[in-house]
Write an enzyme that holds these catalytic residues in place. Sequence first.
Site, PDB file in Angstrom:
ATOM      1  N   ASP A   1       0.841  -1.200   0.000  1.00 26.95           N
ATOM      2  CA  ASP A   1       0.000   0.000   0.000  1.00 26.95           C
ATOM      3  C   ASP A   1       0.874   1.246   0.000  1.00 26.95           C
ATOM      4  O   ASP A   1       1.798   1.362   0.814  1.00 26.95           O
ATOM      5  CB  ASP A   1      -0.902   0.025   1.235  1.00 26.95           C
ATOM      6  CG  ASP A   1      -1.985  -1.049   1.162  1.00 26.95           C
ATOM      7  OD1 ASP A   1      -2.318  -1.467   0.038  1.00 26.95           O
ATOM      8  OD2 ASP A   1      -2.495  -1.445   2.225  1.00 26.95           O
TER       9      ASP A   1
ATOM     10  N   ASP B   1       4.674  -0.164  -8.766  1.00 31.83           N
ATOM     11  CA  ASP B   1       4.407   0.555 -10.009  1.00 31.83           C
ATOM     12  C   ASP B   1       4.237   2.039  -9.734  1.00 31.83           C
ATOM     13  O   ASP B   1       3.839   2.793 -10.624  1.00 31.83           O
ATOM     14  CB  ASP B   1       3.149  -0.004 -10.685  1.00 31.83           C
ATOM     15  CG  ASP B   1       1.914   0.135  -9.805  1.00 31.83           C
ATOM     16  OD1 ASP B   1       2.031  -0.082  -8.576  1.00 31.83           O
ATOM     17  OD2 ASP B   1       0.829   0.468 -10.334  1.00 31.83           O
TER      18      ASP B   1
END
Length: 216
Positions: free
Chosen positions: A123, A159
């Site tokens: 996260d 990413d």
Amino acid sequence: MQETAHHINVYGRRKGRPLRIQKQTALNTLLPQVNLSLGLPVQKKVWLEIGFGFGEHLLGKMAQCPEDGFVGVEVFHPGLAHFLHHLPPSDYHRCRVSAEPIQMLFPQVPSERFEGILIFFPDPWPKRDHHKRRLMQEAFLSECHRTLISGGTIHIASDIPPLMDWMIEQLRGHKGFVPQGSSERFLWPSSWPKSRYQEKAMAEGRESWASIWEKQ
């Protein structure tokens, strides 16, 4: 003998939509058969994946390394149920799963046990005030360092470039790890299994970057 871990705060959600009967059954009946409470896998090489999502990468890694043991940590119940539903019974003996946060796992692990620790697409907690909720804090990295074998590795990927920069900065600052190879980061290798999250990122045009750091 168990060792006391540093206090580690971990944030994340456990539940999503109600599970379908098939997945709830997998969670209820299969988790006790591979629960970490049964003890770590006995294989010489044992890998730990933290936050494995729906388990696509973990299952792929297990297929690539059939002689190794694996520990997976995932607090999100739908992902955990999906993984258990697809875990072959023939692999139960070399897989252990924890549905508890990582700070509940580390005290159960002796020093120098893991071959590698995998932390893929954690996260991001993008707000600066929430950076303290990110996984790779100093106490967490100290426990990774303790539980890795000599020369063991941390594998990270994201990413999200700012998060990747931040994670690498934390590893640099810890002083217990050095980058493996000539580059601190590289594009996700085609030989590594992909997760559904990564496939979605690729479909949306986002590159996935990885990095490997070795315990020194």
